[in-house]
Design an enzyme around this catalytic site. Sequence first.
Site, PDB file in Angstrom:
ATOM      1  N   HIS A  92      -7.352   8.141  -1.331  1.00 55.80           N
ATOM      2  CA  HIS A  92      -6.044   8.802  -1.343  1.00 55.80           C
ATOM      3  C   HIS A  92      -6.180  10.215  -1.935  1.00 55.80           C
ATOM      4  CE1 HIS A  92      -1.454   7.859  -2.059  1.00 55.80           C
ATOM      5  NE2 HIS A  92      -1.653   8.607  -0.997  1.00 55.80           N
TER       6      HIS A  92
ATOM      7  N   HIS B 156     -10.797  -1.606  -4.482  1.00 55.94           N
ATOM      8  CA  HIS B 156      -9.450  -1.204  -4.895  1.00 55.94           C
ATOM      9  C   HIS B 156      -9.444   0.236  -5.437  1.00 55.94           C
ATOM     10  CE1 HIS B 156      -5.404  -1.986  -6.762  1.00 55.94           C
ATOM     11  NE2 HIS B 156      -5.825  -1.026  -7.566  1.00 55.94           N
ATOM     12  N   GLU B 157     -10.294   0.479  -6.408  1.00 54.71           N
ATOM     13  CA  GLU B 157     -10.311   1.811  -7.017  1.00 54.71           C
ATOM     14  C   GLU B 157     -10.766   2.866  -6.021  1.00 54.71           C
ATOM     15  OE1 GLU B 157      -8.649   2.131  -9.526  1.00 54.71           O
ATOM     16  OE2 GLU B 157      -8.613   0.044 -10.159  1.00 54.71           O
TER      17      GLU B 157
ATOM     18  N   HIS C 158      -7.831   4.096  -4.071  1.00 54.44           N
ATOM     19  CA  HIS C 158      -7.147   5.197  -4.773  1.00 54.44           C
ATOM     20  C   HIS C 158      -7.933   6.497  -4.578  1.00 54.44           C
ATOM     21  CE1 HIS C 158      -4.093   2.950  -6.905  1.00 54.44           C
ATOM     22  NE2 HIS C 158      -4.955   2.209  -7.560  1.00 54.44           N
TER      23      HIS C 158
END
Length: 721
Positions: free
Chosen positions: A512, A505-506, A509
């Site tokens: 991105h 998940h992290e 980010h």
Amino acid sequence: MREIRKEIRTLLKTGILIAAALPQVQSSAASPAAAQFGPGNPFYSPSPLPLQAPPFDKIKDGDYQPAIEAGMAQQREEVRAIAENSDPPTFENTLVALEKSGQLFNRVMLVFNAIGGANLDPELEKLQQTEAPKLAAHKDSIFLDSKLFHRVEAIYKQRDALKLDPESKRLAEYYYDAFVHAGANLSEADKVRLKKLNEEEAALSTAFSTKLLAATKAAAYSTKDKDALAGLNEARLKGAAQAARDRKVEGYVIPLQNTTQQPDLAALSQRATRQTVFENSWNRAERGDANDTRDTIARMAQLRAQKAKFLGFANYAAWKLQDQMARTPEAAVKFMDALVPASTAKAIGEAKDIQALIDARKGGFTLEPWDWDFYAQQVRKAKYDLDEDQIKPYFELNRVLQDGVFYAANQLYGLTFKERHDIPVYHPDVRVFDVFDADGTQLALWYCDYFKRDNKNGGAWMDVFVNQSKLLGTLPVVYNVANFSKPAPGQAALLSFREVETMFHEFGHALHGMLANTVYPNLSGSQVARDFVEFPSQFNENWASYPVVFKNYARHYQTGAPMPEELLAKVKKAAKFNQGYALTEVVAAAELDMQWHTLSPDTPLEKPDDFEVQALKSKGLLIAAVPTRYRSSYFAHIWQDEYAAGYYAYLWSEMLDHAAFQWFEDHGGMTRTNGDRFRQMILSRGNTEELGKMYSNWAGGEPSIEPMMKFRGLVPEEASK
Ligand SMILES: [Zn+2]
């Protein structure tokens, strides 16, 4: 769903919100701290390290304040020069100049925020408090400057005639919206009135927060009777005894978590204890004493509606959602309403299963909310027989990172990673990696700080030390922080599957941020709307259980053997358990939030209890055994944490993530072609296009909720698999 994680800093946007919420204070340009600032300060000029990585070997606590104050003073000067330029406004002399302003300020603040979250000490904690009102006033001085606004507005109005490239046009719209959102186009007299409303809102929010903190503490469950805590394991009992000692009371204390349901309810076997714990939670802020929050929130809801009218909107949510992907409260509500029938039907089915178990055990009572987790846990055990200790040996941290997280990024985007040991870090647990593109050019630096520490915030998050920007010639320096248990020296760090998903998940980010390829720093990377920002991260979680990736990393840390098929099947099946309840409690909270923030400005003060019952009832969400995840009176997200009219964003991003993964599945799954296309059209583009358009251009249509429902096991055909 990941929640309450300080994950993404949108400096400018956050600044606006804070600016609107705090009274102005005097300029601090001439403060003694700023005067101490000179070339000896490590923030004085861009770092000479690779990619301008922060020089942590040189930064001392005493360096922050002078740099922050000098940074604010410098940016104020830069902005004043832009606002008072005697030349007519041009894109270059106004918006490009704004994008170039504040480089010292950003340089120090990005590091200050990182350390504040992950390696705080008392001196810096004090500094955070000293600087908060000054930082708010700093943003105020930019966004309520009418001369500056008129220049921004002039460019915005000519944006088509100027034949700007699409990203520049987006920048013109972005700045204009940000100024208008903050109230820049009001008359000077109205700005004063707005400021009054903002001050009252800020005061109410602070009052709410103070009351809730005290109320939550006071509502902890306390007992001297060990038998009342039957069902808790040794570790939890020790924890409860410690909590009692900390509070200097005898016996045991179970402090309340912020949600309605409390984790220990799954284990407590005494029904009376469960009921008390639950009721303490449910009524924590409604005891009619000094910590009762109901009057505060009723006034806040009314005031926000009035403020929205003042800013020219039908209601607060309409004002708040203007720059979000959903754009209107109607779109968000339509989406949430569509989730209700399947999730409540599933929850009611789950309730029947639980009641059957209660009856089979001759319980002789009707299922109540305080029974749910306890019996659900029994059903889970009986159905799946899943033991965390069986699973963890297959998830060794470094293997998950290298052969899972990095491997997936390599397969999808062609990235490679190489650890380096010559870049200074703020703590010995921090690791640094070079990130290379497929052709071998360096794309980014990536840091990870995975282990729990006492001076670190809870949860996990991503942020940047340096933003990518072609205008400024900077490449991204990105970091992930988490709170995994640190193993004893020489032992392997073993993770739960949920923690594995957190890493993916992290890292989503982080991608991105690292794949960002934009001109303007304020449109770069993960600085996007709240209902979009969790999309790349939640999307990246999908690869954790993707067969090719899973097989590559899920190997026993001692033997190297892959996880047995049947164990894997259990992990996957268990993930779909209890999803009716889990989704319904979140949808209920999200609908409740939206109803509070779509009140019309002339609504009289609401009675929170009646309002809440009516709001849930009108949506078919008033189900006795399935309470809302937060009751209005302790819904800190919306009264305290800037999630007002924004709680739906968690669900919205989840829809995007599953719809996007479905797209991959429909187009051949994990391939470089698919990955490159996603990178090109989404991950590299930050906030450079209206987010709804960006998504539908990539996906070839609007996102559908079906993949999300399927994933949660809420579509009937899935149930049989
Ligand atoms: Zn996230």
